[in-house]
Scaffold this motif. Structure first.
Motif, PDB file in Angstrom:
ATOM      1  N   ASP A  59     -28.412  51.320  -6.962  1.00  0.00           N
ATOM      2  CA  ASP A  59     -27.319  50.825  -7.814  1.00  0.00           C
ATOM      3  C   ASP A  59     -26.028  51.630  -7.634  1.00  0.00           C
ATOM      4  N   ARG A  60     -26.180  52.891  -7.224  1.00  0.00           N
ATOM      5  CA  ARG A  60     -25.043  53.802  -7.200  1.00  0.00           C
ATOM      6  C   ARG A  60     -24.196  53.568  -5.956  1.00  0.00           C
ATOM      7  N   ASN A  61     -23.571  52.407  -5.903  1.00  0.00           N
ATOM      8  CA  ASN A  61     -22.722  52.058  -4.772  1.00  0.00           C
ATOM      9  C   ASN A  61     -21.756  50.972  -5.228  1.00  0.00           C
ATOM     10  N   VAL A  62     -20.875  50.567  -4.343  1.00  0.00           N
ATOM     11  CA  VAL A  62     -19.809  49.637  -4.744  1.00  0.00           C
ATOM     12  C   VAL A  62     -20.376  48.276  -5.150  1.00  0.00           C
ATOM     13  N   LEU A  63     -21.495  47.891  -4.540  1.00  0.00           N
ATOM     14  CA  LEU A  63     -22.100  46.610  -4.930  1.00  0.00           C
ATOM     15  C   LEU A  63     -22.694  46.709  -6.330  1.00  0.00           C
ATOM     16  N   GLY A  64     -23.225  47.890  -6.651  1.00  0.00           N
ATOM     17  CA  GLY A  64     -23.723  48.116  -8.000  1.00  0.00           C
ATOM     18  C   GLY A  64     -22.602  48.044  -9.022  1.00  0.00           C
ATOM     19  N   VAL A  65     -21.447  48.597  -8.670  1.00  0.00           N
ATOM     20  CA  VAL A  65     -20.282  48.517  -9.557  1.00  0.00           C
ATOM     21  C   VAL A  65     -19.881  47.059  -9.756  1.00  0.00           C
ATOM     22  N   ALA A  66     -19.894  46.309  -8.665  1.00  0.00           N
ATOM     23  CA  ALA A  66     -19.490  44.894  -8.751  1.00  0.00           C
ATOM     24  C   ALA A  66     -20.443  44.110  -9.659  1.00  0.00           C
ATOM     25  N   ALA A  67     -21.731  44.483  -9.624  1.00  0.00           N
ATOM     26  CA  ALA A  67     -22.712  43.767 -10.446  1.00  0.00           C
ATOM     27  C   ALA A  67     -22.604  44.160 -11.918  1.00  0.00           C
ATOM     28  N   ALA A  68     -22.437  45.463 -12.173  1.00  0.00           N
ATOM     29  CA  ALA A  68     -22.448  45.938 -13.563  1.00  0.00           C
ATOM     30  C   ALA A  68     -21.077  45.867 -14.231  1.00  0.00           C
ATOM     31  N   HIS A  69     -20.032  46.007 -13.440  1.00  0.00           N
ATOM     32  CA  HIS A  69     -18.664  46.010 -13.990  1.00  0.00           C
ATOM     33  C   HIS A  69     -17.777  45.082 -13.144  1.00  0.00           C
ATOM     34  N   PRO A  70     -18.052  43.785 -13.182  1.00  0.00           N
ATOM     35  CA  PRO A  70     -17.359  42.870 -12.256  1.00  0.00           C
ATOM     36  C   PRO A  70     -15.840  42.881 -12.418  1.00  0.00           C
ATOM     37  N   GLU A  71     -15.340  43.017 -13.640  1.00  0.00           N
ATOM     38  CA  GLU A  71     -13.903  42.989 -13.838  1.00  0.00           C
ATOM     39  C   GLU A  71     -13.247  44.224 -13.220  1.00  0.00           C
ATOM     40  N   LEU A  72     -13.907  45.356 -13.368  1.00  0.00           N
ATOM     41  CA  LEU A  72     -13.383  46.591 -12.793  1.00  0.00           C
ATOM     42  C   LEU A  72     -13.354  46.492 -11.266  1.00  0.00           C
ATOM     43  N   ALA A  73     -14.438  45.977 -10.710  1.00  0.00           N
ATOM     44  CA  ALA A  73     -14.507  45.840  -9.255  1.00  0.00           C
ATOM     45  C   ALA A  73     -13.422  44.885  -8.760  1.00  0.00           C
ATOM     46  N   ARG A  74     -13.208  43.824  -9.512  1.00  0.00           N
ATOM     47  CA  ARG A  74     -12.183  42.848  -9.136  1.00  0.00           C
ATOM     48  C   ARG A  74     -10.796  43.484  -9.160  1.00  0.00           C
ATOM     49  N   GLN A  75     -10.544  44.275 -10.207  1.00  0.00           N
ATOM     50  CA  GLN A  75      -9.245  44.945 -10.288  1.00  0.00           C
ATOM     51  C   GLN A  75      -9.042  45.889  -9.103  1.00  0.00           C
ATOM     52  N   GLY A  76     -10.101  46.618  -8.761  1.00  0.00           N
ATOM     53  CA  GLY A  76      -9.998  47.545  -7.637  1.00  0.00           C
ATOM     54  C   GLY A  76      -9.634  46.827  -6.354  1.00  0.00           C
ATOM     55  N   ILE A  77     -10.264  45.694  -6.141  1.00  0.00           N
ATOM     56  CA  ILE A  77      -9.995  44.930  -4.913  1.00  0.00           C
ATOM     57  C   ILE A  77      -8.570  44.392  -4.918  1.00  0.00           C
ATOM     58  N   LEU A  78      -8.132  43.875  -6.064  1.00  0.00           N
ATOM     59  CA  LEU A  78      -6.788  43.282  -6.125  1.00  0.00           C
ATOM     60  C   LEU A  78      -5.694  44.347  -6.054  1.00  0.00           C
ATOM     61  N   MET A  79      -5.979  45.534  -6.583  1.00  0.00           N
ATOM     62  CA  MET A  79      -4.992  46.617  -6.473  1.00  0.00           C
ATOM     63  C   MET A  79      -4.838  47.037  -5.019  1.00  0.00           C
ATOM     64  N   ARG A  80      -5.958  47.153  -4.336  1.00  0.00           N
ATOM     65  CA  ARG A  80      -5.885  47.476  -2.904  1.00  0.00           C
ATOM     66  C   ARG A  80      -5.117  46.398  -2.162  1.00  0.00           C
TER      67      ARG A  80
END
Lengths: 242, 487
Positions: B135-156
């Motif tokens: 779980d301790r990886n970017v895909l785990g973040v995307a699964a558990a915190h999808p909005e945060l992962a989305r923000q990270g991608i859009l900021m990049r």
């Protein structure tokens, strides 16, 4: 005897003057035959072999083969494009062509030909030849690493600039462009206004300090493949200006 | 020093170090009593830029040398451009050129910091250092915190689009040329980039709050995690403000006193020297007046926030003041506080980009300044996302580069990263019977805090001594081949 001839390229009828080559006839008719060493207005050279076509079933370079009535020319075929891909790939691996930092990138005919022919990575081994850079001239640079021995500078300097700055020395894999034996560019009468500089299809012969001034997106082949430039040959203005 | 373990030690290897840019490994040696005898971060990749750009024309440098890196190429692109500006009489750029370059640079900072925080670091912070690596990886973040992962991608994405608009490409563009830039923005391009500014500011504030909250909540743990006092080096504007594109070199000591401030970037060699150690391809820079023992320093977000007197954007400045409050106004030394400092910079970048995008100079047509060629040598210095970056070129009469020296951000953190590795190894691995995956990850967590770019840091060729040893299972050296430095 009529001074007009008629033949076919990939089944399309093409008319030409008797004195014309298959390449010139094709260009006038809007048929693209891939090429690197050929420039309209300069004597044909036939060194790059990229314009190899099949004439009545036999391989021949379109830039040196005279047009004649009744010829059946094959051009845009899988067999010929595979052959061209190998030829262009060998030009890449035989020199030191690092497109990622070359100022000619985006305007380079060799690079554009590679893209057109679908070369993503060479299959042949790189030779990494040990070649030098002649930057002795205050305004001109000759980078032998990128030279593909097309002789466009040789012919343009001789025929359009009236100077004969360049010629070849040595043979085989040691063949290279030279000024005079042992001489450097600074010893020649090469000038930054010479049309020979515009004739180079790659980043071998360059005007100094002008690199990268054209932004990505506005370079010759950023949006158009080589051979599809609205029917205008990218180097035909060499001759027009004369 | 012989890098090979003694026969009676246990050797723990973490290879590769993950979620960092480039390739490295960590070796930790424990003695028979389970004490950590030695811990090192080894940089195992090998580049060669300083050598192979010799003989190339100087105007190629901004485009060629940026290939050091795929994450922060803009830093190398601009740093090389700043160095070669001096060769063409381009000391003072046109307002359009200066602001286009700054926009490119702040856009890159924004995307690089977002990449590091959301993609590389956040799995450790959100799930815990010893969470299941599944779980301790970017895909785990995307699964558990999808909005945060989305923000990270859009900021990049936004940062990359800024780079594309100014440099022509999202990665490895050509925008900066000697004496200026090769393009400015159209009004449409400017408006397109400006449209998402308010979202970016909001998300940057939220990311800052996440890093701040994490640090404060976990201070009892992270406060001592790979932690030590150090000197810091960063560029600051002449008035002491944070400035990542241009400024004066400032070094501060562990108490925050200014050790030196050099306004002339061309004299950096009076300030910085590099030490070579035989077991790493990465050099060890130090402040020359203090020598290698006392003069090592840290760079990057923590150093910049510590070294500047203020930040000239309001929200980031407010955040800086709170941050400095952790140490009573002095330098914050917590290694894990790099994340908080990085997010202060993320917000600062969003504020600066907003300001730049309101400036019509970005649309100007005067792109290049060129005077008579006055120098044969040029030094460019700027702040890359990972710290202070130096490019130094010497050029012959024929315009070809004869010598190059690069001091890359990550290199300056070499000593700091090794100390952090050692400290975490001692804290977590001494005296325990079993080394767990979580313990090994904790060592990586300490390295990740610095956001190292190991590709950038190993640019030298032909100077490093190289030792290859064949070791049997018991640790006995069976064969040894050595090449001395300078070969």
């Amino acid at each position: 005897m009529s001074d007009r001839v008629s033949f076919t390229i990939d089944g399309t009828r093409v008319e030409a003057f008797r004195s014309q080559s298959i390449m010139d006839a094709a260009m006038e008719s809007g048929v693209y035959i891939p090429r690197l060493c050929h420039v309209p207005g300069l004597d044909p050279w036939g060194s790059c072999r990229v314009c190899t076509v099949k004439v009545n079933g036999r391989f021949s370079t379109a830039c040196t083969q005279p047009a004649m009535t009744g010829l059946t020319v094959e051009n845009d075929t899988e067999e010929l494009n595979d052959l061209r891909r190998d030829l262009v790939e060998m030009l890449f691996v035989g020199g030191n062509h690092f497109c990622m930092s070359c100022e000619k990138s985006g305007n380079c005919e060799l690079q554009a030909m590679g893209y057109r022919l679908g070369i993503t990575a060479p299959l042949h081994p790189y030779l990494h030849p040990d070649r030098d850079v002649d930057a002795s001239h205050p305004d001109i640079m000759l980078d032998h690493n990128r030279c593909i021995l097309c002789a466009r500078c040789v012919r343009t300097s001789r025929d359009l600039d009236g100077k004969q700055v360049f010629d070849f020395v040595n043979r085989g894999s040691d063949r290279r462009i030279a000024i005079d034996p042992g001489a450097r560019l600074k010893d020649s009468d090469a000038d930054v206004t010479d049309r020979a500089l515009d004739a180079c299809p790659v980043g071998a012969l360059l005007r100094k300090r002008e690199g990268f001034r054209v932004p990505v997106g506005e370079r010759e082949y950023d949006h158009v493949a080589i051979g599809e430039e609205d029917g205008v040959d990218p180097v035909s203005d060499l001759w027009d200006e004369s | 020093m012989n890098p090979v373990l003694q026969t009676d030690t246990e050797r723990i290897v973490i290879e590769p170090v993950t979620r960092v840019e480039g390739h490295g490994k960590v070796t930790i040696h424990r003695d028979a009593e389970g004490r950590v005898a030695q811990a090192r971060l080894h940089i195992v990749e090998f580049r060669g830029f300083e050598r192979f750009i010799q003989g190339r024309p100087y105007w190629e440098m901004p485009v060629a040398v940026q290939r050091l890196c795929g994450i922060c190429p803009v830093s190398h692109h601009l740093c090389a451009a700043k160095a070669v500006d001096l060769l063409v009489g381009g000391e003072s750029l046109t307002p359009t050129a200066e602001k286009i370059r700054r926009l490119m640079h702040y856009g890159q900072f924004f995307q690089s910091h977002a990449l590091h925080f959301f993609h590389l670091a956040s799995p450790d912070l959100l799930f815990g250092f010893d969470a299941d690596p599944v779980d301790r990886n970017v895909l785990g973040v995307a699964a558990a915190h999808p909005e945060l992962a989305r923000q990270g991608i859009l900021m990049r994405k936004w940062g990359q689009e800024i780079i594309q608009a100014t440099a022509g490409k999202k990665v490895h563009g050509t925008g900066a040329i000697p004496g200026g830039v090769n393009r400015s923005l159209t009004r449409e391009e400017r408006d397109t980039l400006r449209a998402p500014v308010s979202h970016m500011l909001t998300w940057a504030r939220e990311a800052l709050e996440l890093a701040r909250g994490y640090t404060l909540e976990n201070l009892p743990d992270v406060g001592h995690f790979g932690d030590f006092e150090s000197n810091y080096l960063a560029l600051v504007r002449a008035d002491g403000a944070m400035d990542i594109y241009d400024g004066e070199l400032r070094a501060i000591d562990p108490r925050g006193e200014i050790l030196l401030q050099e306004p002339d970037s061309q004299r950096y060699l009076d300030v910085i020297a590099e030490e070579v150690r035989p077991w790493s391809y990465m050099k060890f820079p130090y402040l020359k007046p203090l020598g290698p023992e006392e003069g090592w320093y840290r760079v990057g977000p923590l150093a910049r926030v510590n070294a500047c007197d203020f930040i000239d954007t309001p929200e980031a400045e407010e955040a800086r003041q709170e941050f400095k409050g952790l140490a009573g106004g002095g330098p914050v030394h917590h290694t894990m506080a790099y994340h908080w400092a990085r997010m202060i910079e993320l917000l600062h970048c969003a504020e600066v980009i907003q300001r730049l995008l309101d400036d019509d100079d970005l649309l100007g047509a005067e792109l290049r300044t060129e005077g008579p060629r006055r120098r044969r040598e040029g030094v460019g210095i700027l702040e890359a996302p990972r710290g202070t970056l130096f490019h130094h070129y010497r050029v012959g009469d024929d315009d070809l580069v004869t010598r190059c020296n690069l001091i890359v951000s990550t290199t300056s953190n070499n000593e700091g990263m090794n100390r952090s590795v050692t400290q975490v190894a001692k804290q977590r691995m001494e005296g325990v019977d079993r080394i767990t995956e979580g313990m090994m990850n904790e060592v990586e967590v300490a390295i990740r805090a610095y956001d190292p770019c190991l590709s950038c840091a190993t640019h030298a060729l032909g100077q490093m001594p190289l030792i290859v040893e064949l070791v049997d299972e018991g640790g006995d050296v069976l064969d040894r081949r050595a090449r001395s430095g300078g070969s």
